[in-house]
Design a protein around this motif. Structure first.
Motif, short mmCIF file in Angstrom:
data_model
loop_
_atom_site.label_atom_id
_atom_site.label_comp_id
_atom_site.label_asym_id
_atom_site.label_seq_id
_atom_site.Cartn_x
_atom_site.Cartn_y
_atom_site.Cartn_z
N GLY A 95 0.33 6.89 25.38
CA GLY A 95 -0.20 5.96 24.37
C GLY A 95 0.43 6.14 23.01
O GLY A 95 0.37 5.24 22.17
N ASN A 96 1.04 7.31 22.76
CA ASN A 96 1.66 7.58 21.46
C ASN A 96 3.18 7.45 21.51
O ASN A 96 3.86 7.76 20.52
N PHE A 97 3.72 7.03 22.64
CA PHE A 97 5.17 7.04 22.77
C PHE A 97 5.85 6.04 21.84
O PHE A 97 6.91 6.33 21.28
N ASP A 98 5.25 4.87 21.65
CA ASP A 98 5.88 3.89 20.75
C ASP A 98 6.01 4.45 19.35
O ASP A 98 7.03 4.24 18.67
N GLU A 99 4.97 5.17 18.89
CA GLU A 99 5.05 5.76 17.55
C GLU A 99 6.15 6.81 17.50
O GLU A 99 6.90 6.90 16.52
N HIS A 100 6.26 7.62 18.56
CA HIS A 100 7.33 8.62 18.61
C HIS A 100 8.70 7.96 18.55
O HIS A 100 9.58 8.37 17.77
N SER A 101 8.89 6.91 19.35
CA SER A 101 10.18 6.24 19.41
C SER A 101 10.54 5.56 18.10
O SER A 101 11.68 5.61 17.65
N ASN A 102 9.53 4.93 17.45
CA ASN A 102 9.80 4.15 16.25
C ASN A 102 9.90 4.99 14.98
O ASN A 102 10.52 4.57 14.00
N ARG A 103 9.28 6.21 15.00
CA ARG A 103 9.22 6.97 13.75
C ARG A 103 9.86 8.36 13.82
O ARG A 103 10.39 8.85 12.81
N TYR A 104 9.81 9.00 14.98
CA TYR A 104 10.17 10.41 15.01
C TYR A 104 11.39 10.73 15.88
O TYR A 104 12.08 11.73 15.60
N CYS A 105 11.64 9.95 16.92
CA CYS A 105 12.74 10.30 17.84
C CYS A 105 14.08 10.25 17.10
O CYS A 105 14.49 9.20 16.58
N LEU A 106 14.78 11.40 17.09
CA LEU A 106 16.04 11.49 16.35
C LEU A 106 17.19 10.79 17.06
O LEU A 106 18.24 10.55 16.45
N LYS A 107 17.01 10.46 18.33
CA LYS A 107 18.08 9.82 19.08
C LYS A 107 17.89 8.31 19.24
O LYS A 107 18.75 7.63 19.79
N THR A 108 16.75 7.82 18.79
CA THR A 108 16.52 6.38 18.85
C THR A 108 17.42 5.66 17.85
O THR A 108 17.57 6.10 16.70
N PHE A 109 18.01 4.56 18.27
CA PHE A 109 18.85 3.77 17.37
C PHE A 109 17.99 3.09 16.32
O PHE A 109 16.92 2.54 16.63
N THR A 110 18.45 3.14 15.08
CA THR A 110 17.73 2.51 13.98
C THR A 110 18.74 1.84 13.05
O THR A 110 19.94 2.12 13.12
N ALA A 111 18.24 0.97 12.21
CA ALA A 111 19.11 0.28 11.25
C ALA A 111 19.09 1.01 9.93
O ALA A 111 18.19 1.80 9.63
N CYS A 112 20.08 0.75 9.10
CA CYS A 112 20.15 1.31 7.76
C CYS A 112 18.98 0.80 6.93
O CYS A 112 18.51 -0.32 7.11
#
Length: 415
Positions: A95-112
Motif C-alpha cells: 500500500g505504500n509502494f507508490d509513495e516509495h516509488s514517487n518520493r524515495y526510490c533512488l533508481k526511479t526515473f524523474t524529471a528535472c
C-alpha cells in the motif's frame, strides 16, 4: 498488469488472496453479484469478450454491476511486503509502494525540477542532485521566470488592445450605418450625459460605488424615475460597464426609457436588462424595440408588469425580425390581447428568430389565438420554453396546448 515490485515471499501469501487468471494477489479487487472477487483490470479486460462470470459462468455481468470488495481485504493486501525492482529495497508494504516509488526510490526515473522551464533532463533520482548543480535552466530560473511573466503580461495586454480595437471598429460601423435621425438622438444623449447638472442621487452613488466593473447592478424598489436615468446611464452603463442592469419595481416611464434605449443602442457590454414593474407602456417599448434592432449584445429583456398593450407588442414583433441576439423575452402580466399576439407570433414563426424563452403569463389571451400558437410552436426551432400561466384559455384549449408541447422534443410548456 506489470508492476515495478515483486513479492518477497510469494509462497507465504494465502491462496485466497490470489486471482486465478493472473496468479498474483488481487490488485484493486472488486466483487460480482455472484460473490466472486477479481482484480478490476483483469475482469474489465475479460468483459470485453464475455459477459459471464469467469469463475462460475452462471450469471451475466457488466462493469456497472461490479462493486468494491470488503475494506478488510484491501487492508490485508496493502500490508503484503514487496521488494522494489529498481532499487532492490525490501519490506515495503504494498500500500505504500507508490509513495516509495514517487518520493524515495533512488533508481526511479524523474524529471528535472526545472521541467516547468522546459528542461528536457530525465534520469534516476540519485543523479538529480548532480544534474541540478550544472542545470542551466535552474541557474537561469529568476531570469526565465521574469521573462515568462513579462510575455504573459504582454499577451494579456495585446488581447485587451485587440478587444478595444474590435469595440471601436464596431462602434464606427454603427455610426456609419446610422441615419441622421439616429445621429441626432445620440448627440442629444451625449449632451444630456455631459451636462454637469445631471441629477445627483446620493443613495445611487453609494450603491454604484460598491459595484465592480462588468458586474450585476441591482437597483430594485428604489422609487427611481425618469430624472434618475441619465445618472444611471453615466455611472452604471458607461463607467461600470455592467453586464446586468436590474431596474425592477421603480417609477420609470417612457421618457426615461427613451434615454435608456438610446444608451443601449450601440452598447456592446450589457447582456441582461430587467424593467419589470415600471410604467413604460407601449411607447416606451417602441423606443426599446428600435434600439434592439441595432443592438447586438442584449440576450435577456424583462418587461413584465409594464402596462404594455397590442401596439407595444407589434413594435416588439418588428424588432425580433431583425434582432439576432435576444434569447429570453418576458412579457408577462401586461395587457396583450389576441390581436397583438397574432402579429408577434407571426414574427417569430420562422427559423431566424433567436428567442428561446418566451413568457406571456397573466395577459388577455384565449382560445382564439390557439391556431397561431400551435403554428409558431411547430415551426419555430429555437423556442424551448413558453409560459402561459393565468390567461383565459378554456380547459379544452389548455389540453390542446399541452398536447402540442408534449409532441415537440425538448420543449417545455407552462400553462
Amino acid at each position: 498488469m506489470a508492476y515495478n515490485y515483486e513479492y518477497i515471499d510469494e509462497s507465504s501469501i494465502d491462496v485466497s488472496l490470489k486471482f486465478l487468471i493472473c496468479s498474483d494477489p488481487y490488485t484493486n479487487p472488486c466483487s460480482t453479484v455472484c460473490d466472486h472477487t477479481f482484480c478490476r483490470s483483469c475482469i474489465t479486460k475479460w468483459l470485453e469478450t464475455s459477459d459471464r462470470c469467469s469463475a462460475c459462468s452462471k450469471k451475466p455481468m457488466t462493469n456497472e454491476g461490479l462493486y468494491p470488495t470488503n475494506r478488510v481485504v484491501f487492508d490485508i493486501l496493502d500490508r503484503l511486503l514487496v521488494q522494489c525492482k529498481a532499487c532492490r529495497q525490501t519490506n515495503i508494504q504494498r500500500g505504500n509502494f507508490d509513495e516509495h516509488s514517487n518520493r524515495y526510490c533512488l533508481k526511479t526515473f524523474t524529471a528535472c525540477l526545472a521541467v516547468d522551464l522546459k528542461c528536457p533532463w530525465q534520469g534516476p533520482r540519485d543523479q538529480l542532485t548532480a544534474h541540478l548543480s550544472t542545470c542551466s535552466y535552474e541557474v537561469m530560473r529568476p531570469v526565465l521566470t521574469h521573462l515568462m511573466s513579462t510575455i504573459n503580461n504582454l499577451t494579456v495586454r495585446m488581447q485587451q488592445y485587440e478587444n478595444q480595437h474590435t469595440d471601436y471598429q464596431n462602434r464606427m460601423d454603427l455610426f456609419e450605418n446610422c441615419d441622421c435621425k439616429q445621429l441626432n438622438e445620440r448627440m442629444k444623449l451625449m449632451q444630456i450625459l455631459s451636462n454637469p447638472t445631471v441629477n445627483s442621487n446620493p443613495r445611487l452613488e453609494t450603491i454604484l460605488s460598491q459595484c465592480p466593473i462588468n458586474s450585476t447592478i441591482n437597483l430594485i424598489d428604489l422609487r427611481l424615475n425618469n430624472f434618475d436615468i441619465p445618472f444611471i446611464i453615466r455611472h452604471a452603463i458607461i463607467r461600470k460597464q455592467c453586464l446586468v442592469l436590474n431596474l425592477s419595481n421603480n417609477l420609470i416611464e417612457s421618457n426615461g426609457i427613451e434615454l435608456l434605449a438610446n444608451a443601449i443602442r450601440s452598447n456592446l457590454i450589457l447582456k441582461r436588462l430587467c424593467l419589470k414593474g415600471n410604467q413604460i407602456g407601449s411607447i416606451g417599448v417602441d423606443f426599446l424595440a428600435k434600439a434592439l434592432m441595432i443592438n447586438s449584445t442584449l440576450e435577456v429583456l424583462d418587461l413584465e408588469s409594464n402596462n404594455i398593450a397590442n401596439l407595444g407588442v407589434q413594435s416588439l414583433a418588428e424588432m425580433v425580425r431583425e434582432n439576432r441576439t435576444l434569447k429570453d423575452l418576458h412579457l408577462g402580466y401586461n395587457c396583450i390581447e389576441n390581436r397583438g399576439m397574432e402579429v408577434f407570433l407571426n414574427a417569430i414563426d420562422n427559423n431566424k428568430s433567436t428567442i428561446e424563452l418566451l413568457s406571456l403569463s397573466g395577459n388577455c389571451l384565449d382560445d382564439k389565438c390557439l391556431d397561431n400558437l400551435e403554428k409558431m410552436i411547430h415551426d419555430n426551432k429555437k423556442l424551448r420554453q413558453l409560459d402561459l400561466y393565468e390567461n383565459h384559455f378554456s380547459l379544452e384549449g389548455k389540453t390542446r396546448l399541452l398536447k402540442i408541447g408534449h409532441i415537440k422534443k425538448g420543449f417545455k410548456m407552462n400553462i
